[in-house]
Scaffold this active site. Structure first.
Site, mmCIF file in Angstrom:
data_model
loop_
_atom_site.group_PDB
_atom_site.id
_atom_site.type_symbol
_atom_site.label_atom_id
_atom_site.label_comp_id
_atom_site.label_asym_id
_atom_site.label_seq_id
_atom_site.Cartn_x
_atom_site.Cartn_y
_atom_site.Cartn_z
ATOM 1 N N SER A 1 0.832 -1.194 0.000
ATOM 2 C CA SER A 1 0.000 0.000 0.000
ATOM 3 C C SER A 1 0.878 1.259 0.000
ATOM 4 C CB SER A 1 -0.950 -0.050 1.207
ATOM 5 O OG SER A 1 -1.964 0.903 1.102
ATOM 6 N N HIS B 1 -6.968 -6.394 0.006
ATOM 7 C CA HIS B 1 -5.906 -5.425 0.264
ATOM 8 C C HIS B 1 -4.844 -5.992 1.203
ATOM 9 C CE1 HIS B 1 -4.255 -1.408 0.044
ATOM 10 N NE2 HIS B 1 -4.170 -1.353 1.365
ATOM 11 N N ASP C 1 -9.567 -6.361 -3.644
ATOM 12 C CA ASP C 1 -9.150 -5.108 -3.016
ATOM 13 C C ASP C 1 -10.128 -3.992 -3.372
ATOM 14 O OD1 ASP C 1 -7.860 -2.962 -1.900
ATOM 15 O OD2 ASP C 1 -5.902 -3.415 -2.757
#
Length: 439
Positions: free
Chosen positions: A252, A398, A370
């Site tokens: 991320s 995610h 995600d």
């Protein structure tokens, strides 16, 4: 435990002579973590683990045809021309043959990169850029052809022409270090399965907690959580532990710091792995985000935010996922730190051109469920990068490294061991064959 260690650090600081220069190196804790002071009063917890030191390997044998051939293994030629036009478009031309052979079993990425890629740079106002494979004159737009030609005046041109040696990174090799960098709201605990896996294989691993996360110090100043402040923290950790061949693994927001380090240290970063990192666009905070609310309001909403993160960050929302969320310290930061982290994501340099300049091989891992990062963003990243492989995980979201640790570990390990065939332009002329003895 953290309070005691931190108090010890500050006591050491107060006890130093007035003319002491430089921050405290580090403090080892009893549970195997290292507390590194990257700046005065700014302390990061770091997990640094690796195999026990082994005896030095025997020196390689002298003249050997296999050794001579091994010197050429993984040698590739990176050739690319990046043209930025005044009308806000970007043309990326791949002039050489990139090593895009099948990397993994069931590879999802495309086989060969397009010869040219035309990109509309992302508008800071929020419009998405579009990718269009083709030549410099391709694409349709409003206005006459004459106006289009006049608008396509180059603003700057970047030429990339270099040779890189991309080799297999094995756990037994002492010059290989794996760096794991988490994202907003996480901690080094989200990498537990990966850290244990690679340490068992003999790799040296380094995983820091970002400032305000995990057991690192949490300054109560918003400026401590800007991208540039956090990037300098990661630079300090990288310079402390880096060796000859370093692999950066980010998740991320952590992907942005991996990109930053790969751009700053191209000779030290050997490979990069980006997990659900998003597209190659500059960072800019949103002024209409819920995270711009006052800290007290965010504190009251924290249970709802945690539930929303569970819904969006995991493909399933059962008891197992709730336990993973708790054990991984995911989304477990104070409201002040969360607000400062989200509003501090300003990095205008990290645009398409910045990513297109990277010559390091990159593995992109994306969880198909995600809800934070659409798959189109990672596909766009794969098209912009020179040496990129995209792998999709159907069962993941995610937090794919927590949901599918075995799959992620296998992908990462195969990429570490991957070594491309040398391109023809990188190979020297073959030596003439010795004359045969006549009998």
């Amino acid at each position: 435990m953290l309070t005691g260690v931190t108090d010890g650090i500050f006591c050491c600081l107060l006890g130093t002579p007035p003319n002491a220069v430089g921050p405290l190196e580090s403090v080892e804790s009893s549970d195997g973590y290292t507390f590194v002071e990257v700046k005065p009063g700014r302390v990061l917890r770091v997990k640094h683990a690796g195999p026990a030191p082994a005896a030095a390997p025997p020196p390689p044998s002298s003249a050997s045809s296999d050794a001579a051939q091994g010197d050429l293994s993984g040698l590739v030629r990176c050739q690319r021309r990046i043209t930025v036009y005044r009308n806000g478009r970007l043309l990326v031309e791949n002039l050489g043959r990139a090593p895009r052979a099948d990397l993994l079993h069931g590879q999802n990425g495309s086989g060969e990169p397009p010869a040219a890629l035309e990109v509309e740079l992302a508008d800071p106002a929020g419009s998405d850029g579009r990718l269009a494979p083709g030549s410099a004159g391709s694409g349709s737009g409003s206005g006459s052809g004459g106006r289009r030609r006049r608008a396509r005046r180059p603003k700057r041109t970047i030429h990339i022409d270099c040779e890189k040696r991309i080799t297999s990174c094995k756990g037994a090799q002492a010059d290989v270090v794996l760096f794991f960098i988490h994202g907003v709201g996480g901690s080094l605990a989200i990498w537990k399965e990966q850290l244990d896996f690679f340490v068992r294989l003999g790799y040296e691993v380094v995983a820091p907690d970002l400032a305000g996360h995990g057991a690192s110090s949490a300054p109560q100043v918003a400026a401590a959580y800007t991208f540039y402040a956090l990037a300098e923290d990661m630079r300090a950790i990288f310079k402390r532990y880096a060796k000859k061949r370093n692999v950066l693994i980010g998740h991320s927001y952590g992907v942005s710091f991996c990109t930053f380090l790969a751009h700053e240290y191209p000779d030290l970063v050997h490979k990069v792995i980006m997990i659900n990192g998003g597209g190659p666009t500059a960072l800019e905070p949103s002024f209409c985000s819920i995270f711009n609310m006052p800290t007290c309001v965010l504190h009251c909403l924290s249970p709802c935010l945690a539930w929303s993160f569970l819904k969006a960050g995991f493909a399933r929302q059962g008891a197992k996922e709730k336990q993973l969320l708790k054990e991984g310290n995911a989304f477990n930061v104070s409201s002040f730190v969360l607000r400062a982290m989200m509003s501090g994501q300003y990095w205008p340099e990290g645009d398409e051109v910045y990513h297109a300049e990277l010559t390091v091989p990159v593995l992109l891992v994306h969880g198909m469920h995600d809800k934070f990062v659409p798959v189109e963003e990672d596909q766009r990243m794969a098209e912009i990068l020179l040496l990129a492989f995209l792998k999709l995980i159907d069962e993941g979201s995610h937090m794919v490294m927590l949901e599918c640790p075995e799959t992620v570990n296998t992908l990462l390990h195969e990429f570490l061991l991957w070594e491309p065939e040398p391109s023809p332009k990188a190979l020297p002329e073959p030596l003439p064959a010795p004359p045969e003895d006549k009998k």
